[in-house]
Enzyme design. Structure first.
Site, mmCIF file in Angstrom:
data_model
loop_
_atom_site.group_PDB
_atom_site.id
_atom_site.type_symbol
_atom_site.label_atom_id
_atom_site.label_comp_id
_atom_site.label_asym_id
_atom_site.label_seq_id
_atom_site.Cartn_x
_atom_site.Cartn_y
_atom_site.Cartn_z
ATOM 1 N N LYS A 22 0.730 -1.430 0.025
ATOM 2 C CA LYS A 22 -0.010 -0.072 -0.043
ATOM 3 C C LYS A 22 0.934 1.093 0.163
ATOM 4 O O LYS A 22 0.451 2.182 -0.885
ATOM 5 C CB LYS A 22 -0.819 -0.219 1.254
ATOM 6 C CG LYS A 22 -1.348 1.336 1.481
ATOM 7 C CD LYS A 22 -2.473 1.469 2.671
ATOM 8 C CE LYS A 22 -1.747 1.613 4.044
ATOM 9 N NZ LYS A 22 -1.587 2.778 4.567
ATOM 10 N N ASN A 23 1.775 1.337 0.954
ATOM 11 C CA ASN A 23 2.416 2.576 1.221
ATOM 12 C C ASN A 23 3.706 3.040 -0.130
ATOM 13 O O ASN A 23 4.262 3.705 -0.040
ATOM 14 C CB ASN A 23 3.218 2.646 2.314
ATOM 15 C CG ASN A 23 1.916 2.672 3.691
ATOM 16 O OD1 ASN A 23 1.015 3.236 3.386
ATOM 17 N ND2 ASN A 23 2.429 2.688 4.822
ATOM 18 N N CYS A 118 -5.074 13.124 12.422
ATOM 19 C CA CYS A 118 -6.027 11.703 12.210
ATOM 20 C C CYS A 118 -5.608 11.244 13.679
ATOM 21 O O CYS A 118 -5.287 11.508 14.552
ATOM 22 C CB CYS A 118 -5.356 10.952 11.106
ATOM 23 S SG CYS A 118 -3.886 10.366 11.396
ATOM 24 N N ARG A 123 -0.036 14.870 13.028
ATOM 25 C CA ARG A 123 0.598 14.813 11.650
ATOM 26 C C ARG A 123 0.757 15.967 10.744
ATOM 27 O O ARG A 123 0.104 15.975 9.558
ATOM 28 C CB ARG A 123 0.010 13.668 11.013
ATOM 29 C CG ARG A 123 0.031 12.356 11.754
ATOM 30 C CD ARG A 123 -0.693 11.299 10.896
ATOM 31 N NE ARG A 123 0.086 10.606 9.819
ATOM 32 C CZ ARG A 123 -0.187 9.647 9.260
ATOM 33 N NH1 ARG A 123 -1.402 9.105 9.131
ATOM 34 N NH2 ARG A 123 0.641 9.131 8.277
ATOM 35 N N ASP A 307 4.188 0.813 12.401
ATOM 36 C CA ASP A 307 3.082 0.128 11.331
ATOM 37 C C ASP A 307 2.973 -1.039 11.880
ATOM 38 O O ASP A 307 2.058 -2.064 11.578
ATOM 39 C CB ASP A 307 3.305 0.265 9.977
ATOM 40 C CG ASP A 307 3.162 1.840 9.424
ATOM 41 O OD1 ASP A 307 2.759 2.651 10.238
ATOM 42 O OD2 ASP A 307 3.168 2.175 8.382
ATOM 43 N N ARG A 399 -9.189 -0.477 4.011
ATOM 44 C CA ARG A 399 -8.307 0.466 3.279
ATOM 45 C C ARG A 399 -6.672 -0.110 3.071
ATOM 46 O O ARG A 399 -6.275 0.569 2.198
ATOM 47 C CB ARG A 399 -8.277 1.767 4.478
ATOM 48 C CG ARG A 399 -9.232 2.458 4.505
ATOM 49 C CD ARG A 399 -9.083 3.667 5.666
ATOM 50 N NE ARG A 399 -7.854 4.743 4.992
ATOM 51 C CZ ARG A 399 -7.590 5.603 5.192
ATOM 52 N NH1 ARG A 399 -7.967 6.247 6.437
ATOM 53 N NH2 ARG A 399 -6.744 6.361 4.577
#
Ligand code: EPZ
Length: 422
Positions: A22-23, A118, A123, A307, A399
């Site tokens: 994803k990232n 968030c 952030r 993460d 997501r």
């Protein structure tokens, strides 16, 4: 809203295919803004954030088209017809800020909604903006939007990041590919996704050296061209399923996983009694001894990744002895703790550290989480717990994780997705 129902106690064994990262994929898609020619990305994960990035690019005027029924190969390209990244998309996905550098470099102006805070922290994006200003951009903040312009184009400069921010490194890296002269990014983040992005940019004609180091050197070129690139495997998805094998005392082959992308997490797995090793085709993870408590501190790569923190905590909640996890990247990333405690874990948080006193058993409960990784930590706890766990707010998982229930069920988990209730 969907939820997952998990009946714990199954030992997991078999193979899991790791999806594209994803990232990395989100930034690689944003890189498509740097050229009008076609960027073909393969190994694209089928997750909601990728669909949202496609939506964002389309509203900039870019064509994003699937090349086959699987949707895993995307062609990205075309003329930019709008330089604005609107609030309604940016507020749903912070990675949208990554269109700022490419738009400014190619179109010489951009208007991008400020992302705001968030669930895991405030952030800010100050490092992105200061770096672009050092490259000659004029930046103002008005009505919640970043207005950036560089009418004569960006100019290379030496930029020292005060912290090795992943997003700031990526935004500046993409912007610098089309700047005049040389840009040096000192104290650049070294996450493998950044090297994947730089490799693709070089295939597009960029001149970047220092990949994988804290000093990226970019010699600007007049234009980039089309290229083909396969997105790297998702190291966080891989580490998450390694925790699933670890927490259930399982034996799993993570197909496509790359051990070197685990960084310091390799040592943490081993210290707590989970064996991880390179195997033909991927990474083998198994545990046939009791879990032991370990101390962990999250750090930029190659340190232990933030993460993976929530998933590791679930595993350590049933380890022998005490563990301490210190979170240094985000200020509010322990939102899973009260939910794990509802399942019988014994975890106390003091400022940026969590003390986990291992318990002999967790018990299933209805739980919910506020972000992607925290949600998965509850699934992991559910896999080890006695009885039934119901994890709601599944949209967080959608997501960033592809087919969670199918992948886990295929290696023996008792998990079902219940559609339509809350
Ligand atoms: C990326 O976020 C990832 N997101 C995050 O993954 C990951 O947790 C994070 O890097 C750290 O590894 C994507 O790649 C889309 P940072 P990013 O800039 O780029 C502060 C997940 O679960 N900071 O390295 O936003 C910031 O507030 C997600 O997949 C500033 O102060 O991370 C944070 O405390 C969540 N000013 C710290 O630095 C800035 O200008 C690290 O942020 C930029 C960052």
């Amino acid at each position: 809203m969907d939820r997952f129902i998990i009946r714990g106690g199954q030992r997991l064994s078999g193979e899991i295919h790791i999806s594209g990262a994803k990232n990395a994929g989100l930034k690689l898609m944003a890189a498509g803004l740097l050229t009008s020619e076609r960027l073909i990305l393969s190994n694209v994960p089928q997750i909601a954030d990728i669909r949202l990035m496609a939506q964002l690019l389309r509203q900039h005027g870019i064509d994003v088209t699937a090349q086959d029924d699987s949707g895993r190969v995307l062609a990205i390209g075309g003329e930019v017809t709008s330089i604005e990244a609107p609030y309604d998309i940016v507020s749903k996905m912070r990675a949208s800020i990554l269109v700022l550098g490419p738009l400014l470099a190619r179109m010489r102006k951009a208007r991008v909604s400020l992302p705001g805070g968030c669930a895991i922290g405030t952030r800010p994006v100050d490092m992105h903006l200061r770096g672009l200003e050092a490259m000659g951009a004029k930046i103002s903040l008005e009505n919640g939007y970043i207005h950036a312009s560089a009418p004569k184009g960006l100019q290379g400069d030496k930029i020292v990041l005060p912290f090795a921010s992943v997003g700031a490194t990526e935004n500046l890296l993409m912007a610098a590919t089309l700047a005049k002269g040389r840009t040096e990014i000192i104290n650049a983040a070294r996450e493998p996704e950044i090297s994947d992005l730089a490799t693709c940019l070089n295939r597009m004609g960029a001149r970047i050296t220092g990949l994988g180091t804290g000093s990226l050197i970019i010699d600007g070129v007049d234009a980039l061209h089309g290229a083909e690139h396969a997105i790297m495997p998702d190291r966080i998805e891989c580490g998450t399923y390694a925790c699933a094998a670890g927490i259930t005392g399982g034996d799993v082959l993570l197909v496509g996983g790359q051990l070197q992308d685990f960084g310091a997490a390799i040592q943490s797995f081993e210290e707590c009694g989970v064996e991880v090793s390179a195997a033909p085709g991927g990474i083998r993870v198994r545990r046939d001894q009791p879990l032991r408590g370990v101390d962990i501190m999250t750090e930029p790569f190659p340190g232990f990744p933030t993460d993976m923190q929530a998933q590791f905590m679930a595993m350590l909640s049933i380890a022998e002895g005490a563990s301490m996890i210190t979170e240094t990247i985000f200020e509010n990333r322990f939102m899973h703790v009260p939910e794990l405690n509802r399942m019988g874990a014994h975890i106390n948080v003091h400022k940026s550290s969590a003390i986990i006193r291992g318990v002999s058993r967790l018990s299933g409960a209805p739980v919910m989480a506020t972000d992607l990784r925290a949600s998965f930590s509850l699934i992991l706890a559910g896999l080890a717990a006695e009885g039934e766990t119901s994890v709601s707010r599944v949209y967080h998982l959608d997501r960033g994780y592809e087919k969670v229930d199918e992948k886990l069920a295929a290696i023996g988990a008792d998990i079902a997705r219940i559609t339509g209730d809350s």
